[in-house]
Motif scaffolding. Sequence first.
Motif, PDB file in Angstrom:
ATOM      1  N   GLY A 197      10.500  -4.520   8.740  1.00 60.79           N
ATOM      2  CA  GLY A 197      11.948  -4.978   7.741  1.00 60.79           C
ATOM      3  C   GLY A 197      11.651  -5.339   6.273  1.00 60.79           C
ATOM      4  O   GLY A 197      12.847  -5.622   5.467  1.00 60.79           O
ATOM      5  N   LEU A 198      10.440  -5.407   5.675  1.00 59.81           N
ATOM      6  CA  LEU A 198      10.470  -6.057   4.449  1.00 59.81           C
ATOM      7  C   LEU A 198      10.186  -4.838   3.607  1.00 59.81           C
ATOM      8  O   LEU A 198       9.854  -3.846   3.763  1.00 59.81           O
ATOM      9  N   PRO A 199      10.699  -5.193   2.287  1.00 56.37           N
ATOM     10  CA  PRO A 199      10.930  -3.899   1.299  1.00 56.37           C
ATOM     11  C   PRO A 199       9.486  -3.473   0.718  1.00 56.37           C
ATOM     12  O   PRO A 199       8.725  -4.595   0.466  1.00 56.37           O
ATOM     13  N   ILE A 200       9.087  -2.304   0.616  1.00 59.18           N
ATOM     14  CA  ILE A 200       8.068  -1.703   0.012  1.00 59.18           C
ATOM     15  C   ILE A 200       8.018  -2.233  -1.485  1.00 59.18           C
ATOM     16  O   ILE A 200       8.742  -2.242  -2.064  1.00 59.18           O
ATOM     17  N   LYS A 201       6.586  -2.817  -1.837  1.00 59.32           N
ATOM     18  CA  LYS A 201       6.378  -3.011  -3.218  1.00 59.32           C
ATOM     19  C   LYS A 201       5.078  -2.787  -3.500  1.00 59.32           C
ATOM     20  O   LYS A 201       3.825  -3.656  -3.251  1.00 59.32           O
ATOM     21  N   MET A 202       4.667  -1.523  -3.641  1.00 62.68           N
ATOM     22  CA  MET A 202       3.529  -1.087  -3.647  1.00 62.68           C
ATOM     23  C   MET A 202       2.630  -1.795  -4.821  1.00 62.68           C
ATOM     24  O   MET A 202       3.401  -2.159  -6.051  1.00 62.68           O
ATOM     25  N   ASN A 203       1.461  -2.527  -4.778  1.00 66.22           N
ATOM     26  CA  ASN A 203       0.870  -3.043  -5.832  1.00 66.22           C
ATOM     27  C   ASN A 203      -0.128  -1.970  -6.578  1.00 66.22           C
ATOM     28  O   ASN A 203      -1.260  -1.619  -6.108  1.00 66.22           O
ATOM     29  N   PRO A 204       0.159  -2.026  -7.851  1.00 62.25           N
ATOM     30  CA  PRO A 204      -0.622  -1.104  -8.855  1.00 62.25           C
ATOM     31  C   PRO A 204      -1.808  -1.629  -9.315  1.00 62.25           C
ATOM     32  O   PRO A 204      -2.481  -1.023 -10.089  1.00 62.25           O
TER      33      PRO A 204
ATOM     34  N   ARG B  28      -3.989  -4.496  -7.467  1.00 59.31           N
ATOM     35  CA  ARG B  28      -4.908  -5.032  -6.637  1.00 59.31           C
ATOM     36  C   ARG B  28      -4.475  -4.350  -5.097  1.00 59.31           C
ATOM     37  O   ARG B  28      -3.330  -4.743  -4.956  1.00 59.31           O
ATOM     38  N   PRO B  29      -5.537  -4.296  -4.213  1.00 60.15           N
ATOM     39  CA  PRO B  29      -5.131  -4.124  -2.814  1.00 60.15           C
ATOM     40  C   PRO B  29      -4.843  -5.539  -2.148  1.00 60.15           C
ATOM     41  O   PRO B  29      -5.681  -5.740  -1.396  1.00 60.15           O
ATOM     42  N   LEU B  30      -3.942  -5.970  -2.739  1.00 61.86           N
ATOM     43  CA  LEU B  30      -3.325  -7.358  -1.907  1.00 61.86           C
ATOM     44  C   LEU B  30      -1.807  -7.460  -1.749  1.00 61.86           C
ATOM     45  O   LEU B  30      -1.186  -6.920  -2.596  1.00 61.86           O
ATOM     46  N   GLY B  31      -1.723  -8.027  -0.526  1.00 61.39           N
ATOM     47  CA  GLY B  31      -0.254  -8.269  -0.295  1.00 61.39           C
ATOM     48  C   GLY B  31       0.466  -9.422  -1.065  1.00 61.39           C
ATOM     49  O   GLY B  31      -0.353 -10.133  -1.601  1.00 61.39           O
TER      50      GLY B  31
ATOM     51  N   TYR C  68       0.903  -1.370  -0.035  1.00 61.56           N
ATOM     52  CA  TYR C  68       0.028   0.133  -0.159  1.00 61.56           C
ATOM     53  C   TYR C  68       1.036   1.172  -0.083  1.00 61.56           C
ATOM     54  O   TYR C  68       1.885   1.436   0.476  1.00 61.56           O
ATOM     55  N   PRO C  69       0.390   2.340  -0.502  1.00 59.88           N
ATOM     56  CA  PRO C  69      -0.826   2.367  -1.225  1.00 59.88           C
ATOM     57  C   PRO C  69      -1.207   1.727  -2.283  1.00 59.88           C
ATOM     58  O   PRO C  69      -0.080   1.470  -3.059  1.00 59.88           O
ATOM     59  N   ALA C  70      -2.229   1.069  -2.778  1.00 64.53           N
ATOM     60  CA  ALA C  70      -2.420   0.171  -3.825  1.00 64.53           C
ATOM     61  C   ALA C  70      -3.649   0.651  -4.719  1.00 64.53           C
ATOM     62  O   ALA C  70      -4.640   1.282  -4.218  1.00 64.53           O
TER      63      ALA C  70
END
Length: 274
Positions: free
Chosen positions: A144-151, A153-156, A94-96
């Motif tokens: 500690g996990l790297p940011i990887k915004m989802n362009p 869906r709002p899913l991790g 997020y933001p996603a």
Amino acid sequence: MIERRSSRRRTFPLAFFFAVGLAGSNLLAGETALESSPQTHADLVELGESIVAQTSEHPLSKRYVGNRLNCTSCHLENGRHSEAASFIGIATAYPAWSPREKRVITLQDRVLNCFMRSENGTRPPQGSLVSIAITTYITSLSEGLPIKMNPNRPLGPNAVKPLPNTIGKADPARGKQLYEIHCASCHGDDGLGNDDEPPVWGDQSYNDGAGMSRNEKLAAWLKVAMPLDDAILTDQESADIAAYVNEHSRPRFELSSHLPPPDQSGIYNGVQPD
Ligand code: HEC
Ligand code: HEC
């Protein structure tokens, strides 16, 4: 409060009762007392986890919940389960982009929208203690996990994987037989649950706007989550049981009846309602 599954559930922090006690039994006063008392980051993580564990009963969240489900009813082990709608890592997404809302949403938006659908309740205000506490707890599970915004869906990164589309058509009649074998002992033949197990249909269950009301999402979740502690269903069995469970009646979702009055809503998905 009755502590039902001590291995799974957490009690409310002592400090919480103290703060609410000072303010008397009035729930709004409880929130005010907590908001005005100093809160460390660790306090908020702990408070957020206790709300996730006891959403329908917790003094801060229960007024926003319209059924007997807690976040942990589906996000097993307070979202710490690695597969069953895991909260681990989701803050990194997020933001996603949300296809449903047709806009970019924050993790806080996503948390609040769950109250309207999965919890069949009312959206808590942006920035309220309940919202900040849950979001802080969930974010702590991405430390500690790297940011990887989802362009898209709002899913991790650990979202429940869809079942392969090679499985046969779901058969609710077969699902009924399988439900009686694998599920009824806990959720009841009538699907209404009991003191220890949540209802899977009926007016105390998730509404028909929730992710779980879509057969393919419920099936994929069942495959990794149920029967509890012994998820042994095949893909086809999961699909059959999901079709049977979702054949039953549950509350209808209408957005307008799940938004709070405009003066209490704050911002909804980037738009201030009039
Ligand atoms: C009835 C089951 C159910 C309940 C109860 C529930 N959720 Fe969910 N939630 C889901 C499912 C299923 C998904 C995944 C949806 C999808 O795949 O689109 C989800 C998704 C989410 C996500 C996004 C996950 C991601 O990967 O980005 C968040 C955040 C979330 N829920 C928070 C909550 C909170 C907080 C509560 C309690 C207030 C809650 N949920 C209650 C079933 C539930
Ligand atoms: C051993 C008891 C047990 C069995 C067997 C079991 N469940 Fe559950 N189920 C639970 C509990 C307990 C929860 C809530 C998890 C929590 O709060 O930790 C739950 C949660 C759920 C939920 C999400 C919350 C809700 O009520 O909507 C669904 C859906 C569900 N179970 C369906 C099933 C299905 C379908 C089966 C059979 C394949 C099944 N369960 C078998 C105990 C069980």
